[in-house]
Design a protein around this motif. Structure first.
Motif, PDB file in Angstrom:
ATOM      1  N   HIS A  89      21.817  -0.433  10.475  1.00 58.92           N
ATOM      2  CA  HIS A  89      22.286   0.289  11.836  1.00 58.92           C
ATOM      3  C   HIS A  89      22.306  -0.592  12.935  1.00 58.92           C
ATOM      4  O   HIS A  89      21.423  -1.723  12.704  1.00 58.92           O
ATOM      5  CB  HIS A  89      21.377   1.885  12.422  1.00 58.92           C
ATOM      6  CG  HIS A  89      21.581   1.935  14.004  1.00 58.92           C
ATOM      7  ND1 HIS A  89      21.752   1.431  15.252  1.00 58.92           N
ATOM      8  CD2 HIS A  89      22.474   3.647  13.727  1.00 58.92           C
ATOM      9  CE1 HIS A  89      21.802   2.665  16.255  1.00 58.92           C
ATOM     10  NE2 HIS A  89      22.255   3.212  14.993  1.00 58.92           N
ATOM     11  N   PRO A  90      23.578  -0.699  13.571  1.00 63.24           N
ATOM     12  CA  PRO A  90      24.205  -1.807  15.256  1.00 63.24           C
ATOM     13  C   PRO A  90      22.687  -1.924  15.594  1.00 63.24           C
ATOM     14  O   PRO A  90      23.032  -3.046  15.661  1.00 63.24           O
ATOM     15  CB  PRO A  90      25.080  -1.177  15.752  1.00 63.24           C
ATOM     16  CG  PRO A  90      25.798  -0.261  14.457  1.00 63.24           C
ATOM     17  CD  PRO A  90      24.384   0.382  13.800  1.00 63.24           C
TER      18      PRO A  90
ATOM     19  N   ILE B   7      27.316  -0.390   8.525  1.00 62.29           N
ATOM     20  CA  ILE B   7      27.587  -2.245   8.589  1.00 62.29           C
ATOM     21  C   ILE B   7      27.137  -2.485   7.511  1.00 62.29           C
ATOM     22  O   ILE B   7      25.758  -1.921   6.398  1.00 62.29           O
ATOM     23  CB  ILE B   7      26.992  -2.013   9.419  1.00 62.29           C
ATOM     24  CG1 ILE B   7      25.164  -1.825  10.003  1.00 62.29           C
ATOM     25  CG2 ILE B   7      27.302  -1.474  10.995  1.00 62.29           C
ATOM     26  CD1 ILE B   7      23.805  -2.730  11.211  1.00 62.29           C
ATOM     27  N   GLY B   8      26.963  -4.166   7.656  1.00 62.46           N
ATOM     28  CA  GLY B   8      26.842  -5.086   6.684  1.00 62.46           C
ATOM     29  C   GLY B   8      27.605  -5.059   4.796  1.00 62.46           C
ATOM     30  O   GLY B   8      28.492  -4.587   4.745  1.00 62.46           O
ATOM     31  N   LYS B   9      27.278  -6.120   4.468  1.00 65.14           N
ATOM     32  CA  LYS B   9      27.735  -6.163   3.019  1.00 65.14           C
ATOM     33  C   LYS B   9      26.435  -6.658   1.980  1.00 65.14           C
ATOM     34  O   LYS B   9      25.964  -7.267   2.309  1.00 65.14           O
ATOM     35  CB  LYS B   9      28.397  -7.543   3.683  1.00 65.14           C
ATOM     36  CG  LYS B   9      29.925  -7.179   4.932  1.00 65.14           C
ATOM     37  CD  LYS B   9      30.960  -8.906   5.356  1.00 65.14           C
ATOM     38  CE  LYS B   9      32.170  -8.509   5.337  1.00 65.14           C
ATOM     39  NZ  LYS B   9      33.146  -9.341   6.017  1.00 65.14           N
TER      40      LYS B   9
ATOM     41  N   GLY C 246      26.639   6.149  14.255  1.00 67.19           N
ATOM     42  CA  GLY C 246      25.699   4.829  14.861  1.00 67.19           C
ATOM     43  C   GLY C 246      25.328   5.976  16.311  1.00 67.19           C
ATOM     44  O   GLY C 246      23.999   5.241  16.891  1.00 67.19           O
TER      45      GLY C 246
ATOM     46  N   HIS D   1      23.892  -7.996   7.256  1.00 67.41           N
ATOM     47  CA  HIS D   1      23.836  -7.421   8.649  1.00 67.41           C
ATOM     48  C   HIS D   1      23.902  -9.129   9.380  1.00 67.41           C
ATOM     49  O   HIS D   1      23.009  -9.418   9.901  1.00 67.41           O
ATOM     50  CB  HIS D   1      24.092  -6.407   9.271  1.00 67.41           C
ATOM     51  CG  HIS D   1      24.737  -6.580  10.248  1.00 67.41           C
ATOM     52  ND1 HIS D   1      23.962  -6.403  11.970  1.00 67.41           N
ATOM     53  CD2 HIS D   1      25.768  -6.579  10.433  1.00 67.41           C
ATOM     54  CE1 HIS D   1      25.282  -5.987  12.356  1.00 67.41           C
ATOM     55  NE2 HIS D   1      26.215  -5.659  11.781  1.00 67.41           N
ATOM     56  N   ARG D   2      24.774  -9.869   9.547  1.00 67.85           N
ATOM     57  CA  ARG D   2      24.449 -10.458  10.786  1.00 67.85           C
ATOM     58  C   ARG D   2      22.688 -11.996  10.359  1.00 67.85           C
ATOM     59  O   ARG D   2      22.545 -11.973  10.781  1.00 67.85           O
ATOM     60  CB  ARG D   2      24.224 -10.622  11.918  1.00 67.85           C
ATOM     61  CG  ARG D   2      25.043  -9.684  12.466  1.00 67.85           C
ATOM     62  CD  ARG D   2      25.307  -9.088  14.026  1.00 67.85           C
ATOM     63  NE  ARG D   2      25.879  -8.390  14.396  1.00 67.85           N
ATOM     64  CZ  ARG D   2      26.051  -7.522  16.086  1.00 67.85           C
ATOM     65  NH1 ARG D   2      24.771  -7.858  16.452  1.00 67.85           N
ATOM     66  NH2 ARG D   2      26.855  -7.218  16.628  1.00 67.85           N
TER      67      ARG D   2
END
Length: 221
Positions: free
Chosen positions: A118-119, A145-147, A85, A163-164
């Protein structure tokens, strides 16, 4: 190549987060570059002396035929640890040194790392693009990150990376039956366009030719 924008490089994670939060508002994920694209570049890193010296490589290739036009190398002391990150703070200082040496200015830079996937939506591709004001694409070998849904095995298959609740990139199969890469917008390139250029830069192998050439330079002894 002249680097116009600089900032103080941090020594702590807290300082790095502050810089990422400040720069994220400058990220542009729409196509803002001139066509036709004539030159694409790759940047990659190696390390010497037990990681204390950063070795940055830049490779500029013609597009669309992907012939090597120019390469450069730069060395400098490594000043930030490896922390997921925060890759840009470890690698970009030396990359900027290498970019300053090139005379062929690329239209797009493909980075071996994340863009907005990225976060804090500021991976190395975004960070570098802002500093040099050149469009960039993040092409990462691994998921940060992420799916995503299961990906078909055929070349060109892709699935949104979520992601989110937000689409932050795509998982992309560049070779049939080979592990995918993770593509995201870096700077001044949309996701759809990023996928197109990554596929056009991967005629034979999993990774873009830009990354492959830069990696060989960065890893050579």
């Amino acid at each position: 190549m002249k680097i116009n924008q600089h900032h103080t490089w941090p020594s702590t994670v807290e300082e790095a987060i502050t810089i990422q939060e400040q720069l994220r508002s400058q990220v542009i994920i729409e196509d803002k570059f001139k066509e036709p694209v004539q030159y694409v570049a790759g940047v990659d890193m190696g390390f010497e002396a037990d990681g204390t010296i950063s070795r940055a490589a830049v490779a500029v290739l013609s597009f669309p035929d992907l012939q090597v036009i120019e390469t450069t190398l730069a060395h400098r002391p490594t000043t930030f640890p490896y922390i997921p990150g925060f890759l840009s703070f470890r690698e970009i200082p030396a990359v900027l040194d290498a970019l300053e040496k090139i005379t062929t200015i690329p239209d797009i830079i493909l980075c071996d790392g994340q863009g907005i996937a990225h976060p804090r939506r500021l991976g190395i591709a975004c960070h570098l693009g802002i500093l040099v004001d050149i469009p960039t694409i993040g092409v990462a070998k691994s998921l940060l990150i992420g799916k995503h849904e299961e990906l078909p095995e055929t070349r060109g298959s892709r699935q949104p990376l979520i992601h989110r609740g937000e689409t932050i990139g795509a998982v992309l199969r560049t070779r049939t039956g080979v592990k995918p890469v993770y593509v995201s917008s870096g700077y001044k390139v949309s996701l759809t366009t990023a996928i197109d250029y990554v596929l056009r830069c991967t005629p034979k192998y999993r990774l873009p030719e830009t990354t492959r050439v830069a990696d060989k330079l960065a890893s050579a002894r």
